[in-house]
Design an enzyme around this catalytic site. Structure first.
Site, PDB file in Angstrom:
ATOM      1  N   TYR A  63      -0.227   6.026   6.930  1.00 15.12           N
ATOM      2  CA  TYR A  63      -0.659   4.796   7.588  1.00 15.12           C
ATOM      3  C   TYR A  63       0.235   4.544   8.792  1.00 15.12           C
ATOM      4  CZ  TYR A  63      -3.046   3.911   3.120  1.00 15.12           C
ATOM      5  OH  TYR A  63      -3.828   4.007   1.985  1.00 15.12           O
ATOM      6  N   PRO A 209     -11.672  -2.138  -2.182  1.00 21.51           N
ATOM      7  CA  PRO A 209     -12.139  -3.026  -3.257  1.00 21.51           C
ATOM      8  C   PRO A 209     -13.126  -4.087  -2.800  1.00 21.51           C
ATOM      9  CG  PRO A 209      -9.936  -3.650  -2.571  1.00 21.51           C
ATOM     10  CD  PRO A 209     -10.248  -2.353  -1.860  1.00 21.51           C
ATOM     11  N   LEU A 210     -13.118  -4.453  -1.503  1.00 20.56           N
ATOM     12  CA  LEU A 210     -13.990  -5.514  -1.030  1.00 20.56           C
ATOM     13  C   LEU A 210     -15.386  -5.021  -0.660  1.00 20.56           C
ATOM     14  CD1 LEU A 210     -11.499  -7.563   1.166  1.00 20.56           C
ATOM     15  CD2 LEU A 210     -12.283  -8.070  -1.139  1.00 20.56           C
TER      16      LEU A 210
END
Length: 279
Positions: A63, A209-210
């Site tokens: 990241y 997850p969303l």
């Protein structure tokens, strides 16, 4: 007052965390490359997450690359006993923002040392193999993580983006504390992996997850959201927390407002009927 009201899970049997965590991918630049436009805001998001009772933060060396880990290490007290930091190794990046699997054992050993330096942690709480590499035997990659654990450089070992078969093969080499696969209310492709984790008492970290942009097709979610005076995304998080006792959702964001909305979802209790309808 917003606070993390999720119940707890013991990662590896000894790292107790609230089940709603924070994913630190979005505190980087566009394409998850480079620094964010507003570094001060990124630091504020991390600090606010901890203030809200989030005690499990997940990141990766890819990241940025390195940016998310560095900001976490510079902003938070990563060695405090009530904060668990997880990171991942095994993906290379380039200026085209590609994600390239690289599971070479020597590379993973070096990557862990770099992560430890950026995060200012010794040992790293949870170190996860980011993705199996088709050019490196899976067992060789897992063996080096087992060695890192034996040497005291990491406390626990996790996997990401794996099948049930790969999980079983890895467990013959080292205790696996967590598995991180894509999973949400709109995408249940990893249901078999989740079930394997439930059977073994392994934490399951659902990434994405969303299910951003995919909730329109989930039957009943809008109605249930109105019933709870919530957003569909909050219901998606509440569903993950209610669907299984081993799920550890890590919604990520670069917005304090969005962060607070995500944490507020931990207080939503779906009924058995609502869980069944969404399932």
């Amino acid at each position: 007052m917003v606070t993390n009201e999720s119940d707890t899970f013991d990662i590896g049997g000894d790292l107790t965390v609230k089940r709603l965590g924070f994913g630190a991918m979005r505190i980087t630049g566009d394409g998850i490359i480079g620094e964010p436009d507003d570094i001060g805001n990124a630091r504020a998001v991390l600090q606010r997450a901890v203030e809200l009772g989030v005690d499990f933060i997940d990141t990766a060396d890819s990241y940025g690359p390195g940016v998310s880990e560095r900001l976490i290490g510079e902003t938070l007290d990563t060695e405090r006993e009530d904060l668990v930091i997880a990171t991942k190794g095994g993906l290379l990046r380039n200026t085209d923002a590609d994600w390239l699997a690289h599971g070479d054992p020597d590379y993973l050993r070096n990557a862990q040392l770099c992560s430890r330096d950026r995060l200012r942690m010794d040992p790293i709480d949870l170190y996860q193999f980011h993705r199996p590499d088709p050019d490196t035997p899976f067992e060789e990659s897992v063996h080096v993580l087992a060695e890192l654990k034996d040497e005291g450089l990491v406390r626990h070992v996790g996997l990401s983006n794996v099948s049930v078969d790969q999980l079983d093969r890895a467990r013959e080499i080292v205790d696996i504390a967590t598995v991180q696969n894509q999973y949400n209310v709109a995408n249940r492709d990893a249901e078999a992996v989740l079930e394997a984790c439930e059977d073994a008492g392994i934490g399951f970290i659902p990434w994405y997850p969303l299910a951003a942009g995919e909730l329109d097709g989930v039957d009943g979610i809008e109605e249930i959201a109105r019933r709870h005076d919530a957003t569909p995304h909050q219901i998606a998080l509440a569903w993950l927390l209610g669907h299984s006792d081993v799920t550890l959702p890590i919604p990520g964001t670069s917005s304090i407002e969005h962060l607070e909305q995500n944490v507020a979802a931990s207080a939503i209790e779906l009924t058995d009927d609502e869980l069944a309808r969404l399932s």
